[in-house]
Design a protein around this motif. Structure first.
Motif, PDB file in Angstrom:
ATOM      1  N   ALA A 234      32.489  38.280  36.520  1.00 52.39           N
ATOM      2  CA  ALA A 234      32.740  39.419  37.399  1.00 52.39           C
ATOM      3  C   ALA A 234      34.084  39.212  38.085  1.00 52.39           C
ATOM      4  CB  ALA A 234      31.635  39.545  38.435  1.00 52.39           C
ATOM      5  N   GLN A 236      36.382  40.830  41.022  1.00 58.67           N
ATOM      6  CA  GLN A 236      36.238  41.756  42.140  1.00 58.67           C
ATOM      7  C   GLN A 236      37.407  41.605  43.101  1.00 58.67           C
ATOM      8  OE1 GLN A 236      32.552  41.404  44.310  1.00 58.67           O
ATOM      9  NE2 GLN A 236      32.813  43.399  45.292  1.00 58.67           N
ATOM     10  N   ASP A 237      37.961  42.741  43.512  1.00 53.63           N
ATOM     11  CA  ASP A 237      38.941  42.771  44.596  1.00 53.63           C
ATOM     12  C   ASP A 237      38.530  43.864  45.577  1.00 53.63           C
ATOM     13  OD1 ASP A 237      39.660  45.151  43.362  1.00 53.63           O
ATOM     14  OD2 ASP A 237      41.622  44.436  42.678  1.00 53.63           O
ATOM     15  N   GLU A 240      37.614  47.271  43.385  1.00 54.53           N
ATOM     16  CA  GLU A 240      36.650  47.484  42.306  1.00 54.53           C
ATOM     17  C   GLU A 240      35.965  46.191  41.899  1.00 54.53           C
ATOM     18  OE1 GLU A 240      38.708  48.737  38.720  1.00 54.53           O
ATOM     19  OE2 GLU A 240      40.488  47.615  39.325  1.00 54.53           O
ATOM     20  N   LEU A 241      34.879  46.356  41.152  1.00 50.94           N
ATOM     21  CA  LEU A 241      34.163  45.260  40.509  1.00 50.94           C
ATOM     22  C   LEU A 241      34.192  45.532  39.011  1.00 50.94           C
ATOM     23  CD1 LEU A 241      32.228  42.773  40.528  1.00 50.94           C
ATOM     24  CD2 LEU A 241      30.347  44.406  40.785  1.00 50.94           C
TER      25      LEU A 241
END
Length: 438
Positions: A234, A236-237, A240-241
């Motif tokens: 995954a 993620q920032d 978004e994921l």
């Protein structure tokens, strides 16, 4: 001796030192060549102690999956000098005739002046990158950053700083803050900086340099992350994921490397959609880094059922990552681990070996045939002992592997073998195994 080898030998003799960090000689030669550094495709500049090559390889794979043409500059090479220069016009390593012409032009433009081998060959690479079409140039620093020959780029799309640890202290400084300052020297005004998780002293230094240059800074673990999640990865920032496949390169550290690559492409405005990222991640290839060796004469020398790994990491940070991976392999499928190691005199063997204490049954130390700056097997065995490991010197790689085979026959267990400690040694193994990078 072929033309390329001859000219590389001549260029090697232009400076009495292999390393002499300065930008003056680069600026002089680039001016004589008509400033190819001003005519490059958009650049992503990559510095750091460990992981530069893996991050670069991941960015290249994703970009090419999206249809982009990538020039790539990395060092050192494993088997052939040509590996350092990949031209996006055909996606291949530079050919001998094209490389020779560029080196010859640089040799003539230099006019016999003192210049290091890395500087003049970097100038040749920049000349080729300027004169062959591509959409992006992935430009990896050779050593340090601030005074590295690649640091002639004024306006990169983005800069990347991978994990900083102790290495090349003679040239970069004797503490982490000093080394980080050299790496952070590639940061340019207003160009986004994507930074790995760092120890506090290194991160403070990088943060200050980014602030001085008004360069937006994003740090792994703070602004973005890539981690295992139910058999997937995954990313993620704050935006978004993204659900992605696991990295194909071995080691827990490759999650962070993949995250850096994805974040850098996003900062540069080049990140494709998740389906294309997935396609790219599945095609990443970076030889000599936790690479399984499954065929060739070295495999035939080892007991049936042996598991053989190759890694060119050579500093304490790399030793920690490799040891973690080997520990994970032991948990997955227990078997005795043997190291076969060769290292250069400029490296810290005790720091490299220390993470393997309690994990390794025995270390066989060997010479490195492709360089004159390798430690003797006897010296390296003594240093491995200082790290708490049982070690024996051997005069050849074959002799070290024969000893592993004898131990395995005595104990009745198929061994896990890690050949490690130097990219030069990794190159020798790949050449012997018919696995030269392509």
């Amino acid at each position: 001796m072929d033309q390329v080898t001859k000219i590389l030998d001549r260029l090697l003799a232009l400076h009495p030192k292999e390393i002499d960090l300065s930008l003056g000689r680069m600026h002089r030669l680039l001016a004589a060549l008509g400033h190819p550094e001003r005519r490059l495709p958009p650049v992503i500049h990559i510095a750091g102690t460990n992981g530069k090559g893996s991050v670069t390889a991941t960015m290249r794979a994703i970009l090419e999956a999206s249809g982009k043409r990538c020039h790539v500059y990395t060092s050192p090479h494993l088997v052939s000098f040509n590996e350092r220069i990949r031209l996006g016009s055909d996606g291949r390593f530079v050919s001998d005739p094209v490389l020779y012409e560029a080196l010859h032009r640089c040799e003539e433009a230099n006019g016999g002046e003192e210049i290091t081998f890395f500087e003049i060959t970097t100038a040749a690479a920049l000349l080729l990158f300027a004169e062959h079409s591509a959409d992006v140039l992935l430009l990896e620093v050779g050593l340090g950053g601030r005074l590295d020959a690649t640091n002639v780029i004024d306006h990169p799309l983005a800069t990347v700083i991978t994990p900083v640890s102790m290495d090349h202290e003679k040239f970069l400084g004797d503490d982490l803050a000093a080394i980080a300052a050299e790496k952070a020297g590639i940061i340019k005004p207003d160009a986004p900086v994507i930074c790995a998780a760092q120890e506090d002293d290194a991160l403070k230094t990088i943060t200050r340099q980014a602030a001085r240059n008004r360069a937006p800074l994003k740090v792994f673990g703070q602004d973005f992350v890539a981690q295992a999640d139910q058999g997937r990865m995954a990313f993620q920032d704050e935006d978004e994921l993204i659900d992605l496949p696991l990295p194909v390169l071995g080691g827990r550290h490759q999650f962070a490397n993949a995250g850096l690559a994805i974040a850098a492409l996003k900062a540069a405005g080049l990140l494709p959609d998740a389906a294309v990222i997935t396609q790219g991640l599945k095609s990443v290839n970076w030889p000599g880094r936790l690479q399984p060796i499954t065929h060739g004469d070295l495999v035939e020398m080892c007991p049936e059922g042996s598991e053989i790994w190759l890694d060119g990491g050579h500093n304490p940070g790399a030793g920690l990552s490799i040891a973690q991976f080997m520990g994970e392999q032991e948990e997955r499928a227990p078997r005795p681990l043997y190291l076969v190691a060769g290292m250069l005199t400029t490296k810290d063997p005790v720091g490299f070996f220390r993470p393997f204490d309690g994990l390794v049954r025995h270390v066989g130390t060997v010479p490195i045939l492709s360089t004159t700056t390798g430690r003797t097997p006897e010296e390296l065995a003594d240093l491995a002992s200082c790290a708490g490991l049982e070690a024996t010197p051997f005069q050849t790689l074959d002799a070290a592997l024969a000893d592993v085979a004898a131990c395995a026959a005595r104990d009745g267990e198929a061994p896990r073998i890690l050949i490690c400690g130097s990219l030069y040694l990794a190159g020798e193994v790949l050449a012997r195994s018919g696995l030269a990078p392509a």
